[in-house]
Design an enzyme around this catalytic site. Structure first.
Site, mmCIF file in Angstrom:
data_model
loop_
_atom_site.group_PDB
_atom_site.id
_atom_site.type_symbol
_atom_site.label_atom_id
_atom_site.label_comp_id
_atom_site.label_asym_id
_atom_site.label_seq_id
_atom_site.Cartn_x
_atom_site.Cartn_y
_atom_site.Cartn_z
ATOM 1 N N GLY A 60 -0.514 7.852 1.606
ATOM 2 C CA GLY A 60 -0.782 7.909 2.909
ATOM 3 C C GLY A 60 0.664 7.244 3.678
ATOM 4 O O GLY A 60 1.581 7.473 3.238
ATOM 5 N N ILE A 61 0.232 6.556 4.798
ATOM 6 C CA ILE A 61 1.397 6.214 5.679
ATOM 7 C C ILE A 61 2.253 5.253 4.768
ATOM 8 O O ILE A 61 3.619 5.593 4.880
ATOM 9 C CB ILE A 61 0.883 5.297 6.702
ATOM 10 C CG1 ILE A 61 -0.124 6.018 7.477
ATOM 11 C CG2 ILE A 61 2.132 4.719 7.528
ATOM 12 C CD1 ILE A 61 0.586 7.055 8.518
ATOM 13 N N GLY A 62 1.974 4.393 3.818
ATOM 14 C CA GLY A 62 2.802 3.735 2.977
ATOM 15 C C GLY A 62 3.731 4.465 1.981
ATOM 16 O O GLY A 62 4.793 4.156 2.137
ATOM 17 N N GLY A 104 0.862 -1.248 0.093
ATOM 18 C CA GLY A 104 0.020 0.162 -0.060
ATOM 19 C C GLY A 104 0.950 1.249 -0.027
ATOM 20 O O GLY A 104 0.572 2.290 0.581
ATOM 21 N N ALA A 105 1.897 1.245 -0.716
ATOM 22 C CA ALA A 105 3.016 2.412 -0.860
ATOM 23 C C ALA A 105 2.472 3.501 -1.651
ATOM 24 O O ALA A 105 3.247 4.294 -1.841
ATOM 25 C CB ALA A 105 4.448 1.711 -1.088
ATOM 26 N N ASN A 106 1.553 3.707 -2.379
ATOM 27 C CA ASN A 106 1.275 4.666 -3.406
ATOM 28 C C ASN A 106 0.277 5.760 -2.727
ATOM 29 O O ASN A 106 0.241 6.599 -3.357
ATOM 30 C CB ASN A 106 0.274 3.762 -4.536
ATOM 31 C CG ASN A 106 -0.808 3.217 -3.967
ATOM 32 O OD1 ASN A 106 -0.947 2.394 -3.726
ATOM 33 N ND2 ASN A 106 -1.831 4.268 -3.854
ATOM 34 N N TYR A 160 -13.157 -2.463 10.618
ATOM 35 C CA TYR A 160 -11.674 -2.140 10.068
ATOM 36 C C TYR A 160 -10.720 -2.105 11.354
ATOM 37 O O TYR A 160 -9.697 -2.770 11.409
ATOM 38 C CB TYR A 160 -11.780 -0.868 9.617
ATOM 39 C CG TYR A 160 -10.388 -0.034 9.438
ATOM 40 C CD1 TYR A 160 -9.479 -0.179 8.267
ATOM 41 C CD2 TYR A 160 -9.890 1.027 10.411
ATOM 42 C CE1 TYR A 160 -8.232 0.102 8.375
ATOM 43 C CE2 TYR A 160 -8.769 1.460 10.177
ATOM 44 C CZ TYR A 160 -7.775 1.076 9.207
ATOM 45 O OH TYR A 160 -6.727 1.509 9.245
ATOM 46 N N SER A 172 -3.168 -0.151 14.341
ATOM 47 C CA SER A 172 -3.982 1.283 14.036
ATOM 48 C C SER A 172 -4.071 1.519 15.706
ATOM 49 O O SER A 172 -4.506 0.802 16.464
ATOM 50 C CB SER A 172 -5.082 1.155 13.458
ATOM 51 O OG SER A 172 -5.892 2.405 13.715
#
Length: 311
Positions: free
Chosen positions: A20-22, A16-18, A171, A145
Site C-alpha cells: 500500500g501507501i507504505g 508498514g512498508a510491505n 479506525y 487519513s
C-alpha cells in the site's frame, strides 16, 4: 564547517512498508539513494517488497526490520535492531483496519485499531527519539487519513468500549489520534528546543484499483482498471497517495506542525499544504490525548527530546 550529508548517508524508516501507501513511500524514498528500512510484521512480505523496489530502483539500498505495533513491549527491541547511529526520518504509516463486528484487543489489552495505529506509533517514537535527535534536522512524518476529517475523538472512550462498536469508525478515530499526536509532538519538540520536526500528512482517496501493479506486492488486472476509470476523476492510486509522505520527508522547506495532502479537494493531485482541519486546531484535545497515551503505554516521547543547544 561540516559538509552537508549526502542522500547516501541518510536513513529512513517506513512502518508498514510491505504494501500500500507504505510500499510506495519506501519505493519513492529509495529513489533518492538513501537507505530505506521497511518495518513489517512479516519478513516474507518485506522481502517481496524489497525485491520489487530493487527491480524498479537500480542500486536501491533497502533492508527490513521486524515491527509489530500491536505489541508495545517489542518496540524497544525494534528500535535497537535498526543498528544505526542516527535516523533521518520515520514515516508512521502502518495501520490495521479490521472489518469484523466484534471488538478485538492487542496483546497489551488495547482496542486493536487505537492500540496499533496510535499507541504503537506513540511508543515507537519514544524509542526512536535518541536516533532522531542524533541526526541533523530529522523528521517524524505521521500518515493520517482523509476518513478522519469527519470524526471527533471521544476522550472518555478512547478504547471504543461502549455499545455500538463500529470498526471503520474506530479506525478513522485512531487515525485522527495519530494526527493529533503528530501535531502535539511538534509542539513539544519546539518547546524543548529540539532540531527534530514533526509533520502530518494524509493520502487523500487512494484506491488499490487505481494503483499500478507491483507484483507480487500488488497486482492490478485489466478488469479492475476499467471498473476504476470513473473514480480516477476524483480519486487516485496509492502510488500518488504516498507522495505527501515522501515529500514531507524530503522537502526541507516544509515546517514542523504542518498538514499536507493532495491538492484537489484533499482527495487527489500533487501534494500541497492544507489548513489544519477544525478539530486538529484543538490543542487541549491533543494535550489530553498525549497524557492518556503516556498513561496507557508507560512512555513519553517528549521525555527523550534534547535541546539543540545541549547537543
Amino acid at each position: 564547517m561540516s559538509q552537508p550529508r549526502s542522500a547516501a548517508d541518510r536513513v529512513y524508516l517506513v512502518t508498514g512498508a510491505n504494501a500500500g501507501i507504505g510500499y510506495f513511500t519506501a519505493e519513492q524514498l529509495a529513489g533518492t539513494g538513501a537507505t530505506v528500512v521497511l518495518g513489517s510484521r512479516s519478513a516474507e512480505r518485506a522481502e517481496s517488497a524489497m525485491d520489487s523496489i530493487r527491480a524498479r530502483v537500480p542500486g536501491a539500498r533497502v533492508r527490513s526490520v521486524t515491527l509489530d505495533l500491536a505489541d508495545l513491549g517489542s518496540l524497544r527491541e525494534t528500535a535497537a535492531s535498526l543498528d544505526v547511529e542516527c535516523l533521518d526520518a520515520v514515516v508512521h504509516n502502518a495501520g490495521v483496519l479490521l472489518e469484523e463486528a466484534e471488538r478485538k484487543l492487542t496483546v497489551d489489552g488495547n482496542e486493536i485499531h487505537f492500540g496499533t495505529n496510535h499507541l504503537g506509533h506513540f511508543t515507537l517514537t519514544h524509542w526512536l527519539m535518541p536516533l532522531l535527535e542524533a541526526a541533523p534536522g530529522a523528521r517524524v512524518v505521521t500518515v493520517g487519513s482523509f476518513a478522519a476529517k469527519s470524526e471527533r475523538l471521544d476522550l472518555d472512550d478512547l478504547q471504543s468500549s461502549r455499545a455500538g462498536y463500529q470498526a471503520k469508525r474506530t479506525y478513522a478515530r485512531s487515525k485522527l489520534a495519530q494526527m493529533y499526536f503528530g501535531l502535539e509532538l511538534d509542539r513539544r519538540l519546539r518547546a524543548a528546543g529540539s532540531a527534530v520536526t514533526s509533520v502530518v500528512v494524509h493520502p487523500g482517496g487512494a484506491l488499490d484499483s487505481l494503483t499500478p501493479s507491483r507484483p507480487p506486492v500488488h497486482v492490478r488486472n485489466a478488469g479492475a482498471m476499467l471498473r476504476a476509470a470513473p473514480a480516477a476523476l476524483v480519486l487516485q492510486g496509492k502510488h500518488a497517495g504516498a507522495r505527501p509522505a515522501a515529500r514531507a520527508v524530503l522537502d526541507p522547506r516544509i515546517a514542523g506542525g504542518e498538514l499536507w495532502g493532495p491538492r484537489v479537494f484533499g482527495l487527489r493531485g500533487r501534494p500541497h499544504r492544507e489548513r489544519l482541519w477544525a478539530q486538529l486546531e484543538e490543542a487541549e484535545t491533543a494535550r489530553r490525548l498525549w497524557d492518556a497515551s503516556t498513561e496507557l503505554t508507560g512512555v513519553d516521547p517528549s521525555a527523550n527530546c534534547t535541546s539543540r543547544e545541549g547537543s
